[in-house]
Scaffold this motif. Structure first.
Motif, PDB file in Angstrom:
ATOM      1  N   SER A  62       0.829  -1.200   0.000  1.00  0.00           N
ATOM      2  CA  SER A  62       0.000   0.000   0.000  1.00  0.00           C
ATOM      3  C   SER A  62       0.860   1.246   0.000  1.00  0.00           C
ATOM      4  CB  SER A  62      -0.938   0.004   1.217  1.00  0.00           C
ATOM      5  OG  SER A  62      -0.193   0.064   2.401  1.00  0.00           O
ATOM      6  N   THR A  63       0.327   2.255  -0.585  1.00  0.00           N
ATOM      7  CA  THR A  63       0.925   3.574  -0.526  1.00  0.00           C
ATOM      8  C   THR A  63      -0.230   4.550  -0.451  1.00  0.00           C
ATOM      9  OG1 THR A  63       2.518   5.062  -1.555  1.00  0.00           O
ATOM     10  CG2 THR A  63       1.055   3.877  -3.039  1.00  0.00           C
ATOM     11  N   GLU A  64       0.079   5.819  -0.449  1.00  0.00           N
ATOM     12  CA  GLU A  64      -0.981   6.800  -0.248  1.00  0.00           C
ATOM     13  C   GLU A  64      -2.117   6.605  -1.255  1.00  0.00           C
ATOM     14  OE1 GLU A  64       0.673  10.919   0.854  1.00  0.00           O
ATOM     15  OE2 GLU A  64       2.276   9.855  -0.155  1.00  0.00           O
ATOM     16  N   GLY A  65      -3.246   6.215  -0.759  1.00  0.00           N
ATOM     17  CA  GLY A  65      -4.431   6.126  -1.598  1.00  0.00           C
ATOM     18  C   GLY A  65      -4.513   4.902  -2.489  1.00  0.00           C
ATOM     19  N   HIS A  66      -3.501   4.035  -2.451  1.00  0.00           N
ATOM     20  CA  HIS A  66      -3.520   2.857  -3.314  1.00  0.00           C
ATOM     21  C   HIS A  66      -3.126   1.630  -2.517  1.00  0.00           C
ATOM     22  CE1 HIS A  66      -3.828   5.484  -6.831  1.00  0.00           C
ATOM     23  NE2 HIS A  66      -2.853   6.204  -6.300  1.00  0.00           N
ATOM     24  N   GLU A  67      -3.709   0.515  -2.903  1.00  0.00           N
ATOM     25  CA  GLU A  67      -3.372  -0.734  -2.226  1.00  0.00           C
ATOM     26  C   GLU A  67      -3.580  -1.895  -3.189  1.00  0.00           C
ATOM     27  OE1 GLU A  67      -4.700  -1.653   1.958  1.00  0.00           O
ATOM     28  OE2 GLU A  67      -5.808  -3.239   0.928  1.00  0.00           O
ATOM     29  N   VAL A  68      -2.677  -2.848  -3.155  1.00  0.00           N
ATOM     30  CA  VAL A  68      -2.906  -4.098  -3.870  1.00  0.00           C
ATOM     31  C   VAL A  68      -2.742  -5.234  -2.869  1.00  0.00           C
ATOM     32  CG1 VAL A  68      -2.232  -3.314  -6.170  1.00  0.00           C
ATOM     33  CG2 VAL A  68      -0.495  -4.236  -4.621  1.00  0.00           C
ATOM     34  N   ARG A  69      -3.532  -6.264  -3.062  1.00  0.00           N
ATOM     35  CA  ARG A  69      -3.523  -7.394  -2.118  1.00  0.00           C
ATOM     36  C   ARG A  69      -3.392  -8.695  -2.879  1.00  0.00           C
ATOM     37  NH1 ARG A  69      -6.384  -6.103   2.846  1.00  0.00           N
ATOM     38  NH2 ARG A  69      -6.769  -8.318   3.096  1.00  0.00           N
ATOM     39  N   LEU A  70      -2.669  -9.592  -2.294  1.00  0.00           N
ATOM     40  CA  LEU A  70      -2.589 -10.958  -2.797  1.00  0.00           C
ATOM     41  C   LEU A  70      -3.186 -11.807  -1.676  1.00  0.00           C
ATOM     42  CD1 LEU A  70      -1.560 -13.041  -4.803  1.00  0.00           C
ATOM     43  CD2 LEU A  70       0.677 -12.886  -3.737  1.00  0.00           C
ATOM     44  N   ASP A  71      -4.447 -12.174  -1.853  1.00  0.00           N
ATOM     45  CA  ASP A  71      -5.206 -12.765  -0.753  1.00  0.00           C
ATOM     46  C   ASP A  71      -5.040 -14.273  -0.661  1.00  0.00           C
ATOM     47  OD1 ASP A  71      -6.490 -10.681   0.660  1.00  0.00           O
ATOM     48  OD2 ASP A  71      -7.819 -10.378  -1.051  1.00  0.00           O
ATOM     49  N   GLY A  72      -4.733 -14.721   0.555  1.00  0.00           N
ATOM     50  CA  GLY A  72      -4.759 -16.139   0.910  1.00  0.00           C
ATOM     51  C   GLY A  72      -4.049 -17.060  -0.061  1.00  0.00           C
ATOM     52  N   PHE A  73      -2.859 -16.694  -0.440  1.00  0.00           N
ATOM     53  CA  PHE A  73      -2.199 -17.526  -1.437  1.00  0.00           C
ATOM     54  C   PHE A  73      -1.270 -18.550  -0.788  1.00  0.00           C
ATOM     55  CE2 PHE A  73       2.244 -17.154  -2.750  1.00  0.00           C
ATOM     56  CZ  PHE A  73       2.715 -16.230  -1.852  1.00  0.00           C
ATOM     57  N   VAL A  74      -1.148 -19.671  -1.466  1.00  0.00           N
ATOM     58  CA  VAL A  74      -0.270 -20.756  -1.043  1.00  0.00           C
ATOM     59  C   VAL A  74       0.517 -21.196  -2.262  1.00  0.00           C
ATOM     60  CG1 VAL A  74      -0.138 -23.091  -0.097  1.00  0.00           C
ATOM     61  CG2 VAL A  74      -1.920 -21.544   0.692  1.00  0.00           C
ATOM     62  N   ALA A  75       1.788 -21.450  -2.087  1.00  0.00           N
ATOM     63  CA  ALA A  75       2.606 -21.956  -3.193  1.00  0.00           C
ATOM     64  C   ALA A  75       3.720 -22.805  -2.611  1.00  0.00           C
ATOM     65  CB  ALA A  75       3.189 -20.805  -3.999  1.00  0.00           C
ATOM     66  N   PRO A  76       4.018 -23.929  -3.217  1.00  0.00           N
ATOM     67  CA  PRO A  76       5.072 -24.796  -2.670  1.00  0.00           C
ATOM     68  C   PRO A  76       6.451 -24.150  -2.789  1.00  0.00           C
ATOM     69  CG  PRO A  76       4.267 -25.639  -4.767  1.00  0.00           C
ATOM     70  CD  PRO A  76       3.383 -24.502  -4.410  1.00  0.00           C
ATOM     71  N   GLN A  77       7.338 -24.616  -1.943  1.00  0.00           N
ATOM     72  CA  GLN A  77       8.687 -24.037  -1.909  1.00  0.00           C
ATOM     73  C   GLN A  77       9.392 -24.154  -3.256  1.00  0.00           C
ATOM     74  OE1 GLN A  77      10.034 -22.459   0.555  1.00  0.00           O
ATOM     75  NE2 GLN A  77       9.059 -23.100   2.462  1.00  0.00           N
ATOM     76  N   ASP A  78       9.138 -25.250  -3.952  1.00  0.00           N
ATOM     77  CA  ASP A  78       9.851 -25.448  -5.205  1.00  0.00           C
ATOM     78  C   ASP A  78       9.125 -24.831  -6.402  1.00  0.00           C
ATOM     79  OD1 ASP A  78       7.749 -27.155  -5.087  1.00  0.00           O
ATOM     80  OD2 ASP A  78       8.834 -28.933  -5.779  1.00  0.00           O
ATOM     81  N   ALA A  79       8.012 -24.175  -6.143  1.00  0.00           N
ATOM     82  CA  ALA A  79       7.287 -23.536  -7.249  1.00  0.00           C
ATOM     83  C   ALA A  79       6.667 -22.221  -6.784  1.00  0.00           C
ATOM     84  CB  ALA A  79       6.210 -24.474  -7.790  1.00  0.00           C
ATOM     85  N   PRO A  80       7.514 -21.285  -6.402  1.00  0.00           N
ATOM     86  CA  PRO A  80       6.980 -20.010  -5.921  1.00  0.00           C
ATOM     87  C   PRO A  80       6.174 -19.293  -7.005  1.00  0.00           C
ATOM     88  CG  PRO A  80       9.336 -19.835  -6.325  1.00  0.00           C
ATOM     89  CD  PRO A  80       8.982 -21.277  -6.467  1.00  0.00           C
ATOM     90  N   ILE A  81       5.205 -18.531  -6.549  1.00  0.00           N
ATOM     91  CA  ILE A  81       4.350 -17.790  -7.472  1.00  0.00           C
ATOM     92  C   ILE A  81       4.914 -16.383  -7.666  1.00  0.00           C
ATOM     93  CG2 ILE A  81       2.079 -16.704  -7.715  1.00  0.00           C
ATOM     94  CD1 ILE A  81       0.884 -19.123  -6.351  1.00  0.00           C
ATOM     95  N   GLU A  82       4.934 -15.955  -8.919  1.00  0.00           N
ATOM     96  CA  GLU A  82       5.406 -14.609  -9.217  1.00  0.00           C
ATOM     97  C   GLU A  82       4.254 -13.773  -9.739  1.00  0.00           C
ATOM     98  OE1 GLU A  82       9.233 -14.059 -11.146  1.00  0.00           O
ATOM     99  OE2 GLU A  82       8.209 -12.708 -12.537  1.00  0.00           O
ATOM    100  N   LEU A  83       4.070 -12.620  -9.127  1.00  0.00           N
ATOM    101  CA  LEU A  83       2.997 -11.719  -9.535  1.00  0.00           C
ATOM    102  C   LEU A  83       3.523 -10.296  -9.545  1.00  0.00           C
ATOM    103  CD1 LEU A  83       0.126 -13.215  -7.378  1.00  0.00           C
ATOM    104  CD2 LEU A  83       0.240 -13.266  -9.876  1.00  0.00           C
ATOM    105  N   SER A  84       2.958  -9.506 -10.413  1.00  0.00           N
ATOM    106  CA  SER A  84       3.390  -8.121 -10.502  1.00  0.00           C
ATOM    107  C   SER A  84       2.159  -7.234 -10.619  1.00  0.00           C
ATOM    108  CB  SER A  84       4.301  -7.940 -11.725  1.00  0.00           C
ATOM    109  OG  SER A  84       4.880  -6.657 -11.702  1.00  0.00           O
ATOM    110  N   ALA A  85       2.185  -6.093  -9.920  1.00  0.00           N
ATOM    111  CA  ALA A  85       1.029  -5.191  -9.976  1.00  0.00           C
ATOM    112  C   ALA A  85       1.490  -3.762  -9.779  1.00  0.00           C
ATOM    113  CB  ALA A  85       0.026  -5.570  -8.890  1.00  0.00           C
ATOM    114  N   GLY A  86       0.810  -2.859 -10.430  1.00  0.00           N
ATOM    115  CA  GLY A  86       1.100  -1.437 -10.250  1.00  0.00           C
ATOM    116  C   GLY A  86       0.217  -0.871  -9.157  1.00  0.00           C
ATOM    117  N   LEU A  87       0.785   0.060  -8.396  1.00  0.00           N
ATOM    118  CA  LEU A  87       0.038   0.636  -7.276  1.00  0.00           C
ATOM    119  C   LEU A  87      -0.689   1.931  -7.666  1.00  0.00           C
ATOM    120  CD1 LEU A  87       2.209   0.137  -4.102  1.00  0.00           C
ATOM    121  CD2 LEU A  87      -0.226  -0.249  -4.275  1.00  0.00           C
ATOM    122  N   GLY A  88      -0.416   2.422  -8.819  1.00  0.00           N
ATOM    123  CA  GLY A  88      -1.056   3.681  -9.209  1.00  0.00           C
ATOM    124  C   GLY A  88      -0.175   4.864  -8.877  1.00  0.00           C
ATOM    125  N   LYS A  89      -0.388   5.940  -9.624  1.00  0.00           N
ATOM    126  CA  LYS A  89       0.490   7.095  -9.494  1.00  0.00           C
ATOM    127  C   LYS A  89       0.271   7.798  -8.159  1.00  0.00           C
ATOM    128  CE  LYS A  89       2.440  10.680 -12.393  1.00  0.00           C
ATOM    129  NZ  LYS A  89       2.417  11.280 -13.725  1.00  0.00           N
TER     130      LYS A  89
END
Lengths: 230, 159
Positions: free
Chosen positions: A171-198
């Motif tokens: 989160s930053t001023e006025g913006h927030e992104v969430r990755l809710d309740g995620f699970v990933a095994p140690q040998d297969a981590p999940i990669e995600l990318s998101a913009g927070l807004g200007k």
């Protein structure tokens, strides 16, 4: 009174008595009625202590605490690891944005910009050329989150493995992104990318929080500055 | 989230140290403000709760020192609202124990609060109080004996 006996009695009360120490205490108790008496009295005293109920907090305490906290983010203090893969820096940035409250933090802030870990070295990630890297090494979640400043606002890229559900919040001023309740095994981590807004500032503070999904408990939080490239 | 998680133990620690609800409330507010202001100084090689409890204890002791001239103990004060199942004896016990705790010196009261009200381990207490574990044990053992003596002197025999 035998100091050793006092130590053993207290260790017993605290549940810190080893098997040999238990035997030693038993021998002392059998040999000396005064030690038996002291043990009984101390145990009852501690039981009485433990029976004192915690006080209810005042109904308005939470509000009072919250209202006493500054509403604006405070500038973070940063240190950068001296080596390319040096020991994680043990000082953390502090900032709170958009009403997000202070949280327990133990992320490993490995560096920011040229002096720190080069995000390009993160194999398989899509991290921008510059960014603050937050290393996460918790029992249930491991990996890293990279926060990079762009002219379109901070971009958050996570590459995490979690053995039980966690929620990652950026989160930053006025913006927030969430990755809710995620699970990933140690040998297969999940990669995600998101913009927070200007953001309205050139160096927005981004707060990264890892929360245990089942309980809502904050596992760790770190705050980093997302420098916008020149 | 941090406030929700720690407000109760912080308030309780302050209350047990101070025996005054208003002062405990003030201390709790100050603690979270200090956490906010000094978060950059937090050393994550230690547990976070150790840090916040240390601040809570230090603020409580500072508060005690500020009010020391009027620190007379009010034995009539109960620490919490009695629940429906409280017996008269339990209330007397609670009050007696509270009075006994308040009769301890700050360093002894601190270890009692940490161990019996916050559930800290010896190791935690050593970190919070910034003293060796051996000192923690010594203080805790002495504090318990002092409590026992204080309770006996007030005519209350545990059992």
């Amino acid at each position: 009174m035998n100091d050793r006996a006092i130590e053993l009695i207290n260790a017993e009360i605290d549940g810190a008595l080893s098997r040999p120490a238990r035997s030693e205490l038993n021998r002392l108790l059998l040999a000396d009625p005064a030690i038996r008496s002291l043990r009984d009295e101390l145990r009852r005293t501690c039981q009485a202590l433990d029976s004192v109920e915690p006080a209810e907090i005042p109904a308005d305490l939470h509000e009072a605490i919250m209202s006493g906290l500054p509403a604006t983010p405070i500038q973070c203090e940063e240190r950068v690891a001296s080596g390319r893969y040096g020991k994680p820096v043990l000082r953390y940035a502090a900032a709170f944005a958009g009403g997000l409250l202070v949280s327990a933090l133990a992320f490993h802030f490995a560096g920011s910009g040229p002096a720190g870990l080069d995000p390009q070295d993160l194999a398989g990630t899509l991290v921008p050329a510059r960014g603050a890297v937050v290393q996460i090494d918790l029992p249930v979640v491991k990996g890293q989150v990279v926060v990079a400043g762009t002219r379109a606002g901070p971009v958050v890229t996570s590459r995490l493995a979690a053995t039980s559900p966690v929620t990652v919040i950026a989160s930053t001023e006025g913006h927030e992104v969430r990755l809710d309740g995620f699970v990933a095994p140690q040998d297969a981590p999940i990669e995600l990318s998101a913009g927070l807004g200007k953001s309205g500032t050139a160096q927005p503070i981004v707060v990264i929080s890892v929360v245990e999904a089942a309980t809502g408990a904050v596992l760790q939080t770190a705050s980093v500055r997302a420098d916008v490239p020149d | 989230m941090l406030v929700a998680r720690y407000e109760k133990p912080v308030y309780n620690a302050a209350l047990r140290m101070l025996h005054d609800r208003e002062d405990a409330r003030d201390v709790a507010q100050t603690v979270f403000l200090k956490v906010y202001e000094h978060l950059a100084e937090y050393d994550p090689s230690h547990k976070f709760y150790s840090w916040i409890y240390r601040i809570a204890l230090n603020e409580s002791i500072n508060s005690l020192h500020r009010r020391r001239p009027r620190a007379a103990l009010d034995p009539e004060m109960a620490d919490g609202e009695p629940g429906p199942d409280d017996t008269v004896r339990n209330l007397q016990l609670s009050d007696g124990m509270t009075a006994a705790i308040m009769s301890l010196r700050d360093e002894y009261r601190a270890v009692i609060v940490l161990r019996h009200f916050l559930g800290c381990s010896y190791d935690d207490m050593a970190t919070i109080l910034e003293v060796p574990e051996k000192t923690v044990k010594s203080r805790l053992f002495s504090a318990r004996q002092l409590l026992k003596t204080a309770m006996e002197s007030k005519g209350w025999a545990p059992g």
